[in-house]
Structure formats: C-alpha cells, structure tokens
Motif scaffolding. Structure first.
Motif, short mmCIF file in Angstrom:
data_model
loop_
_atom_site.label_atom_id
_atom_site.label_comp_id
_atom_site.label_asym_id
_atom_site.label_seq_id
_atom_site.Cartn_x
_atom_site.Cartn_y
_atom_site.Cartn_z
N ARG A 49 49.04 50.63 44.35
CA ARG A 49 47.61 50.37 44.52
C ARG A 49 46.77 51.36 43.72
NH1 ARG A 49 43.86 52.21 46.91
NH2 ARG A 49 42.55 51.96 48.66
N ASN A 56 43.60 49.78 35.59
CA ASN A 56 42.54 48.81 35.33
C ASN A 56 41.27 49.48 34.83
OD1 ASN A 56 44.28 46.77 36.03
ND2 ASN A 56 43.47 46.52 38.08
N LYS A 101 46.20 44.93 36.18
CA LYS A 101 47.24 44.93 37.21
C LYS A 101 46.73 44.53 38.60
CE LYS A 101 49.86 46.82 34.10
NZ LYS A 101 50.68 45.99 33.28
N TYR A 102 47.59 43.83 39.31
CA TYR A 102 47.39 43.61 40.74
C TYR A 102 48.00 44.80 41.46
CZ TYR A 102 45.94 38.81 39.87
OH TYR A 102 45.26 37.71 39.45
N SER A 103 47.63 45.00 42.70
CA SER A 103 48.03 46.21 43.42
C SER A 103 49.45 46.18 44.00
CB SER A 103 47.04 46.51 44.54
OG SER A 103 47.03 45.46 45.48
N HIS A 108 52.94 42.81 37.81
CA HIS A 108 52.09 41.68 38.20
C HIS A 108 50.71 41.86 37.58
CE1 HIS A 108 50.41 39.04 41.70
NE2 HIS A 108 50.40 38.42 40.54
N THR A 109 50.40 41.06 36.57
CA THR A 109 49.14 41.19 35.84
C THR A 109 48.34 39.90 35.85
OG1 THR A 109 49.74 40.45 33.61
CG2 THR A 109 50.44 42.66 34.24
N HIS A 110 47.11 39.99 35.41
CA HIS A 110 46.27 38.79 35.33
C HIS A 110 46.79 37.81 34.29
CE1 HIS A 110 44.31 40.56 31.77
NE2 HIS A 110 43.68 39.41 31.60
#
Length: 119
Positions: A49, A56, A101-103, A108-110
């Motif tokens: 996170r 980001n 990035k997602y947390s 896991h990226t956009h």
C-alpha cells in the motif's frame, strides 16, 4: 490497442528528450537521471500500500507537468529538468508495460498485470 498505447507513450518519451534538449544541461544528464524516479518504489519495503502510494506519486504525469510548469513559470531550470525527467520516466515505464500501481501488489497496474503477455 496495446500497440497504439505504447506508440503514444513512445511519442511522449521522445517529447521529453526534445524538451530536455532546450534546457541548459549537458546531454548526459538525461540518461544519468532517467531512472531516478524509481526511488519512489522504496515504500514497497514497508508494504504494498505504501509502495503503491509512493510509486504513483513518482510516476504521475500530472505531477510531472505541474513541477515542469512551475519551473517554466518561475524560470527555474532545475524544476523544468525535474518535471521533464518525471514525465519522460513515466512514459518510458508505460511504454514497457509498467503502469500506476494498485495497493495489493507491485505487479497489479492500471495497464494490467506486469508480465502478463496475454493479448
């Protein structure tokens, strides 16, 4: 569609080189600094996170444009350089498939999952 997006990112990376060439710095500063924004990944040593937040912030093109614009408006070449490096680095990363990035995971990226070559 991925090819079109990668070409768009390549064009933005090329723009960062053109903009850099207008600054009063020797050419070698660009390759010397282009990977520096990756220091924003240090938060991943704490947890995903915190890592995602740091990454980001360091790879957000809006922040890069803000820094560069402030440098332009205040005639501060160092801020223009910082903005251009941030912008160019973000474009380079996205051209290679690394998105914001997602947390839950670094991968896991956009743009999808890093390393997932499914079409």
């Amino acid at each position: 569609m991925k090819t079109v997006l990668k070409l768009e990112e390549f064009a933005q990376f090329a723009l960062s080189i053109v903009l850099f060439s207008q600054l009063p710095y020797a050419w070698w500063w660009f390759p010397a600094l282009i990977l520096l924004p990756d220091i924003s990944m240090v938060g991943y040593f704490i947890n995903p996170r915190i890592g995602a937040i740091g990454y980001n912030l360091g790879h957000h093109k809006g922040i890069a444009l803000l820094v560069g614009t402030i440098g332009l408006l205040t005639q501060q070449p160092i801020l223009m350089l910082a903005g251009i490096i941030l912008f160019g680095h973000a474009s380079m990363d996205r051209m290679m498939g690394y998105g914001l990035k997602y947390s839950d995971s670094f991968k896991h990226t956009h743009l999808g999952f890093v390393g997932n070559h499914a079409k």
